[in-house]
Enzyme design. Structure first.
Site, PDB file in Angstrom:
ATOM      1  N   ASP A  30      -2.445  12.249-108.706  1.00  0.00           N
ATOM      2  CA  ASP A  30      -2.875  13.643-108.584  1.00  0.00           C
ATOM      3  C   ASP A  30      -2.041  14.500-109.530  1.00  0.00           C
ATOM      4  OD1 ASP A  30      -4.548  15.225-106.050  1.00  0.00           O
ATOM      5  OD2 ASP A  30      -3.383  16.412-107.473  1.00  0.00           O
ATOM      6  N   THR A  85     -15.413  18.756-106.779  1.00  0.00           N
ATOM      7  CA  THR A  85     -16.607  19.115-107.560  1.00  0.00           C
ATOM      8  C   THR A  85     -17.141  20.444-107.024  1.00  0.00           C
ATOM      9  OG1 THR A  85     -17.844  17.653-106.058  1.00  0.00           O
ATOM     10  CG2 THR A  85     -17.324  16.782-108.239  1.00  0.00           C
ATOM     11  N   PHE A 155     -18.782   9.408 -97.074  1.00  0.00           N
ATOM     12  CA  PHE A 155     -19.495  10.101 -95.995  1.00  0.00           C
ATOM     13  C   PHE A 155     -18.572  10.571 -94.878  1.00  0.00           C
ATOM     14  CE2 PHE A 155     -22.543   7.099 -97.932  1.00  0.00           C
ATOM     15  CZ  PHE A 155     -23.501   8.002 -98.369  1.00  0.00           C
ATOM     16  N   ARG A 157     -16.169  12.690 -92.401  1.00  0.00           N
ATOM     17  CA  ARG A 157     -16.093  14.084 -91.945  1.00  0.00           C
ATOM     18  C   ARG A 157     -14.630  14.449 -91.787  1.00  0.00           C
ATOM     19  NH1 ARG A 157     -18.372  13.022 -86.303  1.00  0.00           N
ATOM     20  NH2 ARG A 157     -17.220  11.154 -86.835  1.00  0.00           N
ATOM     21  N   ASN A 232     -26.305  14.958 -96.896  1.00  0.00           N
ATOM     22  CA  ASN A 232     -25.676  16.224 -96.494  1.00  0.00           C
ATOM     23  C   ASN A 232     -26.722  17.314 -96.264  1.00  0.00           C
ATOM     24  OD1 ASN A 232     -23.103  15.296 -96.397  1.00  0.00           O
ATOM     25  ND2 ASN A 232     -22.302  16.502 -98.081  1.00  0.00           N
ATOM     26  N   CYS A 284     -18.244  21.388 -98.243  1.00  0.00           N
ATOM     27  CA  CYS A 284     -19.255  20.417 -98.687  1.00  0.00           C
ATOM     28  C   CYS A 284     -20.701  20.870 -98.534  1.00  0.00           C
ATOM     29  CB  CYS A 284     -19.024  19.099 -97.975  1.00  0.00           C
ATOM     30  SG  CYS A 284     -17.443  18.380 -98.470  1.00  0.00           S
TER      31      CYS A 284
HETATM   32  P1  NAD Z   1      -9.681  18.320-102.815  1.00  0.00           P
HETATM   33  O1  NAD Z   1      -9.795  19.567-103.590  1.00  0.00           O
HETATM   34  O2  NAD Z   1      -9.061  18.334-101.470  1.00  0.00           O
HETATM   35  O3  NAD Z   1      -8.846  17.247-103.672  1.00  0.00           O
HETATM   36  C1  NAD Z   1      -9.051  17.027-105.011  1.00  0.00           C
HETATM   37  C2  NAD Z   1      -7.702  16.654-105.639  1.00  0.00           C
HETATM   38  O4  NAD Z   1      -7.926  16.233-106.990  1.00  0.00           O
HETATM   39  C3  NAD Z   1      -6.713  17.813-105.729  1.00  0.00           C
HETATM   40  O5  NAD Z   1      -5.501  17.446-105.081  1.00  0.00           O
HETATM   41  C4  NAD Z   1      -6.502  18.027-107.240  1.00  0.00           C
HETATM   42  O6  NAD Z   1      -5.190  18.415-107.571  1.00  0.00           O
HETATM   43  C5  NAD Z   1      -6.837  16.667-107.789  1.00  0.00           C
HETATM   44  N1  NAD Z   1      -7.269  16.650-109.197  1.00  0.00           N
HETATM   45  C6  NAD Z   1      -8.200  17.434-109.795  1.00  0.00           C
HETATM   46  N2  NAD Z   1      -8.366  17.057-111.067  1.00  0.00           N
HETATM   47  C7  NAD Z   1      -7.538  16.007-111.294  1.00  0.00           C
HETATM   48  C8  NAD Z   1      -7.282  15.168-112.412  1.00  0.00           C
HETATM   49  N3  NAD Z   1      -7.957  15.322-113.557  1.00  0.00           N
HETATM   50  N4  NAD Z   1      -6.369  14.190-112.289  1.00  0.00           N
HETATM   51  C9  NAD Z   1      -5.683  14.015-111.116  1.00  0.00           C
HETATM   52  N5  NAD Z   1      -5.890  14.774-110.035  1.00  0.00           N
HETATM   53  C10 NAD Z   1      -6.822  15.750-110.107  1.00  0.00           C
HETATM   54  O7  NAD Z   1     -11.148  17.705-102.758  1.00  0.00           O
HETATM   55  P2  NAD Z   1     -11.827  16.858-101.568  1.00  0.00           P
HETATM   56  O8  NAD Z   1     -12.184  17.729-100.434  1.00  0.00           O
HETATM   57  O9  NAD Z   1     -11.010  15.639-101.339  1.00  0.00           O
HETATM   58  O10 NAD Z   1     -13.205  16.436-102.268  1.00  0.00           O
HETATM   59  C11 NAD Z   1     -13.233  15.541-103.348  1.00  0.00           C
HETATM   60  C12 NAD Z   1     -14.668  15.118-103.595  1.00  0.00           C
HETATM   61  O11 NAD Z   1     -15.144  14.364-102.478  1.00  0.00           O
HETATM   62  C13 NAD Z   1     -15.668  16.266-103.751  1.00  0.00           C
HETATM   63  O12 NAD Z   1     -16.640  15.896-104.671  1.00  0.00           O
HETATM   64  C14 NAD Z   1     -16.274  16.400-102.372  1.00  0.00           C
HETATM   65  O13 NAD Z   1     -17.571  16.953-102.398  1.00  0.00           O
HETATM   66  C15 NAD Z   1     -16.323  14.963-101.934  1.00  0.00           C
HETATM   67  N6  NAD Z   1     -16.293  14.765-100.481  1.00  0.00           N
HETATM   68  C16 NAD Z   1     -15.454  15.515 -99.725  1.00  0.00           C
HETATM   69  C17 NAD Z   1     -15.390  15.300 -98.352  1.00  0.00           C
HETATM   70  C18 NAD Z   1     -14.489  16.131 -97.481  1.00  0.00           C
HETATM   71  O14 NAD Z   1     -14.574  15.991 -96.271  1.00  0.00           O
HETATM   72  N7  NAD Z   1     -13.644  16.989 -98.029  1.00  0.00           N
HETATM   73  C19 NAD Z   1     -16.167  14.285 -97.771  1.00  0.00           C
HETATM   74  C20 NAD Z   1     -17.002  13.515 -98.597  1.00  0.00           C
HETATM   75  C21 NAD Z   1     -17.063  13.767 -99.952  1.00  0.00           C
HETATM   76  C1  UGA Z   2     -19.886  16.695 -93.812  1.00  0.00           C
HETATM   77  C2  UGA Z   2     -20.684  15.444 -93.464  1.00  0.00           C
HETATM   78  O1  UGA Z   2     -20.821  15.348 -92.041  1.00  0.00           O
HETATM   79  C3  UGA Z   2     -19.971  14.202 -93.992  1.00  0.00           C
HETATM   80  O2  UGA Z   2     -20.774  13.050 -93.738  1.00  0.00           O
HETATM   81  C4  UGA Z   2     -19.759  14.353 -95.492  1.00  0.00           C
HETATM   82  O3  UGA Z   2     -19.033  13.255 -96.003  1.00  0.00           O
HETATM   83  C5  UGA Z   2     -18.996  15.624 -95.773  1.00  0.00           C
HETATM   84  O4  UGA Z   2     -19.718  16.757 -95.211  1.00  0.00           O
HETATM   85  C6  UGA Z   2     -18.864  15.867 -97.249  1.00  0.00           C
HETATM   86  O5  UGA Z   2     -19.720  15.511 -98.017  1.00  0.00           O
HETATM   87  O6  UGA Z   2     -17.850  16.441 -97.603  1.00  0.00           O
HETATM   88  P1  UGA Z   2     -17.731  17.890 -92.882  1.00  0.00           P
HETATM   89  O7  UGA Z   2     -18.105  18.961 -93.853  1.00  0.00           O
HETATM   90  O8  UGA Z   2     -16.331  17.431 -92.824  1.00  0.00           O
HETATM   91  O9  UGA Z   2     -18.636  16.609 -93.165  1.00  0.00           O
HETATM   92  O10 UGA Z   2     -18.069  18.400 -91.427  1.00  0.00           O
HETATM   93  P2  UGA Z   2     -19.304  18.292 -90.430  1.00  0.00           P
HETATM   94  O11 UGA Z   2     -18.816  17.734 -89.169  1.00  0.00           O
HETATM   95  O12 UGA Z   2     -20.481  17.665 -91.037  1.00  0.00           O
HETATM   96  O13 UGA Z   2     -19.622  19.840 -90.209  1.00  0.00           O
HETATM   97  C7  UGA Z   2     -20.124  20.641 -91.267  1.00  0.00           C
HETATM   98  C8  UGA Z   2     -20.454  22.015 -90.733  1.00  0.00           C
HETATM   99  O14 UGA Z   2     -21.558  21.949 -89.820  1.00  0.00           O
HETATM  100  C9  UGA Z   2     -19.308  22.650 -89.932  1.00  0.00           C
HETATM  101  O15 UGA Z   2     -19.294  24.031 -90.175  1.00  0.00           O
HETATM  102  C10 UGA Z   2     -19.693  22.358 -88.500  1.00  0.00           C
HETATM  103  O16 UGA Z   2     -19.122  23.222 -87.589  1.00  0.00           O
HETATM  104  C11 UGA Z   2     -21.195  22.510 -88.580  1.00  0.00           C
HETATM  105  N1  UGA Z   2     -21.911  21.790 -87.501  1.00  0.00           N
HETATM  106  C12 UGA Z   2     -21.825  20.442 -87.413  1.00  0.00           C
HETATM  107  C13 UGA Z   2     -22.695  22.507 -86.615  1.00  0.00           C
HETATM  108  O17 UGA Z   2     -22.788  23.739 -86.704  1.00  0.00           O
HETATM  109  N2  UGA Z   2     -23.371  21.824 -85.636  1.00  0.00           N
HETATM  110  C14 UGA Z   2     -23.318  20.472 -85.530  1.00  0.00           C
HETATM  111  O18 UGA Z   2     -23.969  19.922 -84.631  1.00  0.00           O
HETATM  112  C15 UGA Z   2     -22.515  19.767 -86.431  1.00  0.00           C
END
Ligand code: NAD
Ligand code: UGA
Length: 459
Positions: A30, A85, A155, A157, A232, A284
């Site tokens: 990172d 992203t 996927f 949460r 999603n 997300c």
């Molecule tokens: P985040 O912002 O928490 O983390 C991203 C990290 O990448 C940061 O710590 C940043 O410093 C680092 N970074 C950025 N550019 C970099 C580089 N060039 N080299 C090294 N480090 C670098 O993001 P996140 O919430 O973990 O989400 C990451 C991806 O996964 C997104 O595309 C998101 O949509 C997807 N996703 C997120 C969740 C979730 O629950 N947050 C769930 C499923 C998918």
């Molecule tokens: C969601 C998806 O559930 C994950 O599968 C996916 O990987 C992730 O997005 C992602 O792509 O980042 P997350 O955003 O962590 O996960 O949380 P969720 O539990 O899905 O809730 C999303 C939003 O919907 C929250 O604001 C939650 O409060 C709301 N929600 C969820 C409702 O209002 N009602 C429900 O029944 C469920």
């Protein structure tokens, strides 16, 4: 197997720790020195239940480390891209972090060994091809020979990340490259068989309802990328639907909790994601529905159902503000206490949370706001520096002199507030519970006016 994970955020840090738990040697890379330092110190860089302990254990066993440098890519069998992203102002996904990561990977690949580069970030359809092109340019190597790029969407949460990663419904792999498929199958084998979990039982939360073994689903890159967005958006549509139904139930006099329970008993529909709220939000769903919508328009095939869900969701935020305004007649000079700044409980993630929209409207309509969140206050503050909010150290404090308490996030600790004592602190004892989380409490007996969503009023 050696693994490198680019990005130590909500996905990268969990992915890194999970692969280490499966016995892989993992380096999380990172650019953020603070996140790297935390991991190397055996701590989680984010708030996620159970992650601190898992990271501490994996760092202690020498299976997990973190770095700001890309050196470990040289020895990696697989390199996972898990950088952010975020949305651009036009709704499309900003790929600047993915492109930068691809360039750095390209500059660090070992030409003498085959490496699978895996997009775990949520990326628009076609991004695997883009990542491959950038790596080719930087490395001078050819895709399909020294490296291949696969899609493996995540996927999980937030708040349930470990459970979701160790006990997933499915693992989706998008690549037609035979060697990339072989490496990824090998990498995921212990997770599919769940054989290596026994020694880690104390570190891995068990699923609330143990399901069947995960389905390992192989397809092409573009279909895998599409599966992530469509999933999603489908969930967002489902929530928007029940939220609108809640409003109708309110008008008709039905109880949306029972309606959702009854509807969810149909196995074709399922009971999950039918919990009423002030609208879905977070880092997300908003960005992913926006990207899918703009892609659908770009290709002349607009997903009008997703557009309706997005519009409906915004109106759900407004509906909550309207309910408070209706009760208090005007919001000018009214004091509103807000419980919950994160988009859901058990996370510190306050990116694109419904609280920012709802509080923004309350302030615009002339109210003053006091707010509390168990984990998300610091991030909320830094993302909303212009909002004049009195941040409280304890949930009870938001009630001081308040005309309404608005519960936005159903943190467990709000269920055990001393609501009887809170009543005395309020100017008007009105509670709007947007999650119907506290509906069973004896509000009338305590002297409150309690409203939920789609369940009627308890006076
Ligand atoms: P985040 O912002 O928490 O983390 C991203 C990290 O990448 C940061 O710590 C940043 O410093 C680092 N970074 C950025 N550019 C970099 C580089 N060039 N080299 C090294 N480090 C670098 O993001 P996140 O919430 O973990 O989400 C990451 C991806 O996964 C997104 O595309 C998101 O949509 C997807 N996703 C997120 C969740 C979730 O629950 N947050 C769930 C499923 C998918
Ligand atoms: C969601 C998806 O559930 C994950 O599968 C996916 O990987 C992730 O997005 C992602 O792509 O980042 P997350 O955003 O962590 O996960 O949380 P969720 O539990 O899905 O809730 C999303 C939003 O919907 C929250 O604001 C939650 O409060 C709301 N929600 C969820 C409702 O209002 N009602 C429900 O029944 C469920």
């Amino acid at each position: 197997m050696n693994i490198a994970v680019i990005g130590a955020g909500y996905v990268g840090s969990v992915t890194g720790a999970a692969f280490a738990a499966l016995g892989r040697r993992v380096t999380v890379i990172d650019s953020d020195a603070g996140r790297v330092e935390r991991i190397n110190g055996g701590q989680s860089p984010i708030y996620e239940p159970g992650l601190d302990a898992l990271i501490a254990s994996m760092v202690g066993r020498g299976l997990l480390s973190a770095s700001q440098r890309y050196d470990s890519v040289f020895d990696a069998d697989a390199v996972f891209i898990a950088v952010g992203t975020p949305s651009r102002p036009d709704g499309t996904a900003d790929l600047k972090y993915v492109k930068a990561a691809a360039d750095s990977i390209g500059a660090s690949l070992n030409p003498e060994r085959f490496t699978v580069v895996v997009d775990k970030s949520t990326v628009p359809v076609g991004t695997a091809g883009l990542v491959a092109s950038r790596i080719e340019q930087r490395s001078g190597l050819k895709r399909g020979e020294a490296f291949a790029v696969a899609s493996n969407p995540e996927f999980l949460r937030e708040g349930y990340a470990l459970e979701d990663v160790f006990f997933p419904d499915r693992i989706v792999i998008g690549t037609d490259h035979p060697e990339a498929r072989r490496v990824l199958r090998m990498l995921y084998r212990p997770l599919l068989a769940r054989t290596d979990y026994s020694g880690l039982a104390h570190l891995i939360p068990q699923p609330s309802a143990p399901g069947p073994e995960p389905v390992y689903f192989e397809t092409d890159e573009k279909s895998a990328e599409m599966i992530k967005y469509v999933s999603n958006a489908f969930l967002a549509v489902k929530i928007s639907y029940i939220n609108e139904v809640a409003r109708l139930c309110e008008a008709i006099g039905a109880d949306v909790t029972d309606v959702a329970a009854g509807v969810g008993l149909d196995s074709r529909i399922g009971g999950k994601f039918l919990q009423v709220s002030s609208g879905w939000s977070g880092s997300c769903f908003p960005k992913d529905t926006a990207e899918l919508l703009s892609a659908s328009r770009k290709y002349g095939s607009e997903l009008t159902v997703v557009k309706a869900a997005v519009d409906s969701n915004r109106s759900m935020h407004d509906y909550c503000v309207e309910k408070v305004r209706r009760r208090l007649k005007t919001l000018i000079g009214k004091r509103i206490g807000v419980l919950g700044l994160t988009f859901k409980p058990n996370t510190d993630d306050a990116r694109q949370t419904q609280a920012s929209v709802i509080i923004g409207s309350l302030l615009e309509l002339g109210a003053t706001v006091a707010a509390h969140d168990p984990q998300g206050t610091a991030m909320f503050k830094s993302l909303n520096p212009d909002m004049e909010i009195r941040y409280c150290g304890a949930g009870e404090e938001v009630a001081d002199g308040a005309d309404a308490v608005l519960l936005l996030t159903h943190w467990d600790e709000y269920a055990v507030l001393d609501w009887k004592a809170v009543r005395v602190r309020m100017r008007t004892p009105y509670v709007l519970d947007t999650r119907n989380f506290l509906r069973k409490s004896p509000w009338g007996e305590w002297g409150y006016e309690y409203e939920g969503m789609g369940i009627g009023t308890d006076r």
